[in-house]
Design a protein around this motif. Structure first.
Motif, PDB file in Angstrom:
ATOM      1  N   UNK A 214      -9.857   0.605   6.871  1.00  0.00           N
ATOM      2  CA  UNK A 214     -10.597   1.374   5.877  1.00  0.00           C
ATOM      3  C   UNK A 214     -10.134   2.819   5.804  1.00  0.00           C
ATOM      4  N   UNK A 215      -9.873   3.403   6.962  1.00  0.00           N
ATOM      5  CA  UNK A 215      -9.487   4.808   6.974  1.00  0.00           C
ATOM      6  C   UNK A 215      -7.985   4.945   6.730  1.00  0.00           C
ATOM      7  N   UNK A 216      -7.332   3.794   6.528  1.00  0.00           N
ATOM      8  CA  UNK A 216      -5.903   3.751   6.214  1.00  0.00           C
ATOM      9  C   UNK A 216      -5.071   4.368   7.317  1.00  0.00           C
ATOM     10  N   UNK A 217      -5.368   3.925   8.537  1.00  0.00           N
ATOM     11  CA  UNK A 217      -4.548   4.397   9.634  1.00  0.00           C
ATOM     12  C   UNK A 217      -3.236   3.619   9.647  1.00  0.00           C
ATOM     13  N   UNK A 218      -2.150   4.330   9.916  1.00  0.00           N
ATOM     14  CA  UNK A 218      -0.864   3.660  10.065  1.00  0.00           C
ATOM     15  C   UNK A 218      -0.986   2.614  11.161  1.00  0.00           C
ATOM     16  N   UNK A 219      -0.487   1.438  11.117  1.00  0.00           N
ATOM     17  CA  UNK A 219       0.225   0.735  10.044  1.00  0.00           C
ATOM     18  C   UNK A 219      -0.681  -0.171   9.215  1.00  0.00           C
ATOM     19  N   UNK A 220      -1.965   0.170   9.169  1.00  0.00           N
ATOM     20  CA  UNK A 220      -2.898  -0.720   8.455  1.00  0.00           C
ATOM     21  C   UNK A 220      -3.184  -0.217   7.049  1.00  0.00           C
ATOM     22  N   UNK A 221      -2.356   0.673   6.543  1.00  0.00           N
ATOM     23  CA  UNK A 221      -2.707   1.364   5.306  1.00  0.00           C
ATOM     24  C   UNK A 221      -2.149   0.710   4.059  1.00  0.00           C
ATOM     25  N   UNK A 222      -1.415  -0.381   4.199  1.00  0.00           N
ATOM     26  CA  UNK A 222      -0.600  -0.793   3.045  1.00  0.00           C
ATOM     27  C   UNK A 222      -1.436  -1.217   1.847  1.00  0.00           C
ATOM     28  N   UNK A 223      -2.712  -1.504   2.041  1.00  0.00           N
ATOM     29  CA  UNK A 223      -3.538  -1.864   0.881  1.00  0.00           C
ATOM     30  C   UNK A 223      -3.830  -0.665   0.010  1.00  0.00           C
TER      31      UNK A 223
END
Lengths: 642, 490
Positions: free
Chosen positions: B223-232
């Motif tokens: 949700x907070x778009x932390x690297x590497x989970x930000x690709x959405x």
């Protein structure tokens, strides 16, 4: 009286802020009305600045009268044990800067009334001017480093807005971004330096930091390395603002902005902010030898570099800009060798002289524009000028005054201050003195070159004019503008008398007569020599300087192209940054996105399999939700079982 | 415990009042949008009234508690409450949502459904911040996803279906971790409880703490778009309708930060102490990496989206700094970015309405036809690059101080971390000013300038309304930091 005066010192900065906010808000909300009431707005903005100026004069009078520094602060952010404060500090340094900023600011406003009279963004220009002046006043009143940082950035923002004042000029668009980013690199260092010093000493006040640092260093609780590192980082800020090596590249490009701005921001006040901050930090820097040496050498090299580039420029404003850079180098060098008084003195004298020169250049450009076109490549090109003094007598004469002052010819203002710096350099280091002395000669050469090319000889712009009848047209000067030049000529002549062997204003001893005269002879001598060379080369044409440039074309080209420093930066930093950006973007779209999409694809395939298996048309989401809920129920059931 | 369920009213009002919307649709979007705007405004004002009259700002901890047994078999309570942390974010939600509804004024395509979804989203977001029950927290988290999915897939740009699916899958799968963690947390040890304040008293063994911490971090990190989970995020923001973008950037991103503070920090403080350096590392990567990526973007909205990711790095660092100062900065950054991000996306949308393109090379010299847009866009961009006098500056300054003064890390860790974080303040102006230059400066492109009208009164109002608190907080950050000062200690 003094009590009341000091308590209302905050008005100096707040009044122009308030005025610019009112006018700026009006411009946004009621655009047409504001623009039709432009005279009223100008009067309002100038009135607020004039009030600030009167207050500043009163403050400086009180300070000279011997009342000590006055400090006031309130909490801005309190979080845990961190207390950041905002307030103001009135002492001789800040009150002197207040007078300088308000006077130059007011003259520039007066001048802009004529210069910008036909511009679409007349009110916007005055709003920006007022905003800038206010930020600058806030900066010099700052009692601590955080407030310095705040106004430091605001001043940079105003500079950004004003350089890009004409957005459809391509050069301006690039220059304003370059200026802001280069200054941000300095701010980066400044911020890290502030953080480091706060960590080491637990304070943000100038005096307190110096005291605690001295104690820490004396008790060996802190090595020299860390504070030196912090101060060097912090120094990046002033180096960027004052256009010193290696962060000087933005200043010449900043000349894309309107000329009154070049006079106020990029010659007289904002670029001096770096010197001001160094002066404020002097009790801290003095404890760290490396920092002082770095400062001295950066200043000396900048002064030499600026002068060497100014020798070959053909753009009037760029030539003056490199001259500014060179003179700022003098000031920073003076700070580095410990002669603060001389450096600050030069700050003041240079500010008035250079403001005069830039406003004179504005008058010239204003006169040239109707003849050669509204293109800076033509209207600011000295090769198309010449002989302008006949058509613009007041501009020419005052410009000559400014030129001689910058060259360091007695009894004009800059002579006194430059001489003091040279004396300091002599005492500090012979090589520094040699550099400064050589630069003084080059200053004489390039300044007189600018003057002679612009105002003496034959008018060369006529050839550009389309019709023969137009070729008789001559540039005109505007009465409103020349009156401002006359106002500024006054301090250019007289302000140097503030600090002479015979008369001395303010604290500290006055310079000794013997040292003074020996220095004066050598410095005036070299400046005159430079001037003579210029005279022979550009007036009499007996000395073939152009032959020189034919003989060593590389040298000439290198100087004209700023020693290729901008190109080197473009190829190294800017290019690296672009490549990194592209790499990061590629990484993002190929790998990070790729993994996500790949996972999605696998999910999709298995989802299709599930779908076939279950025979329903469940979406993925519903599926996962179901699984989740089922597992929840299962766990709950199991856990509630006895 | 107060007598009237104020908070439940605030949370449920938008969703409940969306029920009559289908009967209002005969008259195009006129009635619907006014109705929706009024509902949003009433809800926001109601929240303000409740806080003003029933909330004691000097007291720390949860207030306005409502607690009823809801599902006795599971021990689930309908429990709500606000403290400084959630109150600020709830206020932000009300404010931004109201303005987003005003920003969506020209929507004519299925206006009824659009506003129903907006109102549902309002409830979801408000509920998320107000519920102090883990299961309801999760439900609200999920409730939030549905409207975003439809808003994205029905009113989005060209690649909307791809973006919507990606959003739903990523955040949906990630939120499973919340559920799993919630179940484990509730059922571990005695008593079986879902209540957040009771959960924080429970002592979990360290290994379990770390496992749960990591699980929750996946959910909140997405949700907070932390690297590497930000690709959405770039896809979602790039495709969504501007007012959806306002909500996404303004509030949705903050849900992750809220979750991190509420659960990871306040409940698993031991694990947090161990794992905080990783948060800082991720935060630094976020700042530098996203700033660089943003520079290479050609699409305006994607550029702003990456700038959001970059700014969220400061939140991660603030949370990881293990100091009150840093935490305070993180929350201030969330609020500040909520306003700035919304403002930037709104203006990008307004620009798109005129140019019909977001590719920066195709736009240029917009300053002349649209001076107001120029001024407001510049102001928003400057606030985004943390100019003093705007809210981003005190927030980032606090985070800087928080990390630099943190006693929990050795100097050899802090110096490079602060220096890399500082790189952000050099990189941010590069991409933001380059963006401004491409849009507003330079030569005219093939777009025909005669068609461009400057911002209208509605658009000016929305921008001003967002800029006002930005400047207010920037000049006097105490206005906000005082509200939550006590609630962040842990």
């Amino acid at each position: 009286m003094n009590e009341w005066l000091y308590e209302s010192a905050w008005l100096v900065a707040i009044l122009p802020y308030f005025a610019s906010l009112v006018a700026g808000g009006g411009l946004l909300v009621l655009r047409k009305a504001t623009r039709s009431l432009r005279e009223w707005h100008r009067t309002f903005l100038m009135g607020s600045l004039a009030t600030s100026m009167i207050l500043s004069f009163l403050l400086v009078q009180a300070q000279l009268g011997g009342s000590g520094p006055y400090r006031w602060a309130m909490d801005w952010i309190v979080s845990g044990h961190l207390r950041l404060q905002m307030g103001y500090l009135v002492d001789p340094l800040s009150s002197m800067m207040l007078v300088l900023i308000t006077t130059v600011g007011l003259v520039v406003m007066l001048y802009s009334h004529k210069y910008m009279a036909y511009d679409q963004g007349y009110v916007r220009f005055f709003v920006y001017l007022s905003l800038f002046t206010a930020s600058m006043l806030g900066l010099v009143l700052s009692p601590n480093l955080v407030q310095v940082y705040v106004f430091w950035e605001l001043v940079g923002m105003c500079s950004y807005l004003l350089i890009g004042f004409w957005p459809n000029r391509l050069g301006a668009a690039k220059a304003c971004q370059k200026a802001f980013v280069t200054n941000r690199i300095g701010d980066f260092g400044l911020l890290l330096g502030i953080l480091g010093l706060y960590w080491a000493t637990g304070s943000l006040e100038f005096g307190e930091i110096a005291e605690r640092l001295a104690r820490l260093l004396a008790s060996q609780a802190l090595g020299l390395f860390f504070p030196t590192l912090c101060c060097l980082l912090l120094l990046l800020g002033p180096l960027a603002k004052s256009a010193q090596i290696p962060l000087h590249v933005w200043l010449p490009d900043a000349m894309e902005g309107p000329t009154p701005i070049s006079a106020l921001i990029h010659a007289a006040t904002m670029v001096a902010a770096g010197v001001f901050l160094i002066a404020r930090m002097c009790p801290i820097f003095q404890q760290l030898g490396t920092v002082m040496e770095t400062m001295a050498w950066a200043g000396a090299l900048t002064s030499l570099l600026g002068a060497s580039i100014a020798l070959t420029q053909t753009d009037l404003k760029k030539g003056l800009a490199y001259s500014t850079m060179s003179q700022l180098g003098y000031m920073v060098m003076a700070m580095g060798i410990g002669s603060y008084e001389a450096g600050l003195f030069h700050l003041v004298t240079h500010a008035y002289s250079k403001a005069l020169l830039f406003l004179g250049a504005g008058s010239v450009i204003h006169g040239m524009e109707p003849l050669v076109g509204w293109d800076p490549a033509k209207s600011q090109n000295m090769l198309l000028m010449g002989g302008l003094r006949r058509f613009m007598p007041i501009t020419g004469t005052t410009f000559l005054l400014g030129t001689l002052s910058i060259c360091g010819i007695p009894p004009l203002a800059c002579f006194w201050s430059k001489d003091a710096i040279l004396a300091g350099a002599w005492a500090a280091h012979p090589i520094l003195w040699t550099i400064a002395w050589t630069t003084a000669g080059m200053t004489g050469l390039y300044m007189l070159r600018i003057y002679l090319l612009t105002f003496e000889g034959r008018f060369r712009g006529g050839s550009l004019l389309p019709y023969r009848s137009h070729q008789k047209a001559k540039p005109q000067e505007d009465g409103g503008m020349t009156s401002c030049l006359l106002i500024l000529a006054l301090p250019t002549v007289a302000i140097g008398w503030m600090n002479t062997p015979w008369f001395h204003l303010g604290p500290g001893p006055s310079p000794s007569l013997i040292a003074f005269s020996s220095m004066a002879v050598s410095s005036v001598g070299i400046a005159l020599l430079g001037g003579c060379v210029a005279f022979l080369a550009y007036q009499r044409a007996t000395l073939g300087l152009s032959g020189l440039s034919y003989q060593w074309p590389q040298l000439h080209r290198a100087s004209y192209n700023r020693w290729h420093i901008d190109e080197i930066y473009d190829r190294s930093w800017v290019r690296t940054n672009q490549i990194l950006a592209e790499r990061a973007s590629a990484l993002d779209s190929w790998w990070i996105d790729g993994v996500a999409n790949g996972a999605g694809l696998i999910g999709l395939v298995s989802g299709q399999a599930n779908r076939a298996w279950q025979g329903g048309n469940l979406t993925y989401y519903a599926l996962s939700m179901t699984i989740a809920l089922v597992s929840l129920l299962a766990i709950v059931t199991f856990s509630t079982l006895p | 415990m107060n007598t009237f369920p104020w908070l439940s009213t605030v949370v449920a009002l938008p969703l409940l009042s969306s029920f009559p919307l289908p009967w209002l649709r005969e008259r195009g979007n006129h009635l619907v949008r006014w109705y929706c705007l009024v509902v949003c405004l009433i809800d926001f004002l109601l929240l303000g009234y409740v806080l003003g009259s029933h909330y004691d700002f000097s007291v720390q901890g949860l207030q306005l508690r409502e607690d009823w047994s809801w599902i006795p078999a599971l021990g689930v309570h309908w429990s709500l409450g606000l403290d400084g942390l959630s109150m600020c974010l709830a206020l932000l939600t009300g404010f931004v949502t109201t303005l987003a509804v005003l920003g969506a004024w020209p929507v004519t395509r299925h206006p009824c459904l659009f506003y129903v979804l907006m109102l549902a989203m309002y409830t979801g977001q408000m509920g998320l911040f107000a519920f102090v029950n883990m299961l309801l927290f999760f439900l609200m988290w999920e409730l939030e996803l549905v409207p975003v999915y439809f808003l994205l897939s029905l009113w989005g740009g060209r690649k909307r279906l791809y973006a919507a699916t990606k959003f739903l899958l990523t955040t949906g799968i990630a939120s499973l971790f919340i559920l799993l963690s919630a179940i484990v947390m509730a059922l571990y040890g005695k008593p079986t409880t879902w209540d957040l304040s009771l959960l924080s008293i429970k002592s979990f063994p360290l290994a379990l703490q770390i496992t749960l911490y990591l699980g929750l971090f996946v959910a909140f990190g997405v949700k907070i778009a932390s690297f590497p989970l930000h690709s959405w995020l770039p896809d979602t923001h790039g495709e969504a309708h501007p007012s959806t973008c306002m909500l996404l950037a303004g509030i949705l991103l903050k849900m992750g930060g809220y979750g991190l503070i509420r659960l990871n920090v306040q409940i698993f403080s031991q694990a947090h102490h161990l794992l905080a350096p990783w948060l800082i590392a991720l935060g630094v990567i976020n700042i530098v990496y996203a700033a660089l990526t943003s520079l290479a973007q050609r699409n305006l909205k994607r550029k702003i989206a990456y700038s959001s990711i970059s700014h969220m790095g400061f939140v991660l660092i603030g949370i990881g700094s293990l100091t009150d100062i840093g935490m305070s900065g993180a929350l201030l950054q969330m609020i500040s970015h909520g306003l700035i991000g919304a403002s930037l996306f709104f203006l990008a949308g307004a620009l798109y309405d005129r140019t019909r393109t977001l590719i920066l090379e195709h736009i240029g010299d917009m300053a002349r036809p649209m001076p107001k847009m120029f001024a407001l866009f510049t102001a928003s961009s400057l606030s985004s690059l943390a100019l003093p006098g705007m809210s981003g500056f005190p927030a980032e300054l606090l985070v800087f101080f928080g990390l630099a003064l943190s006693q929990a890390y050795p100097l050899s860790f802090r110096i490079p971390a602060v220096a890399l974080q500082g790189l952000g303040i050099v990189l941010t102006p590069i991409y933001l000013l380059a963006m401004l230059r491409q849009i507003f400066y330079g030569k005219q492109t093939r777009l025909n300038h005669r068609h461009f009208v400057d911002l209208g009164p509605r658009e000016t109002f929305v921008s001003f309304a967002l800029l006002l608190p930005i400047v207010g907080i920037g000049i006097c950050p105490q206005l906000v930091t005082q509200l939550y000062q006590g609630s962040l200690s842990w």
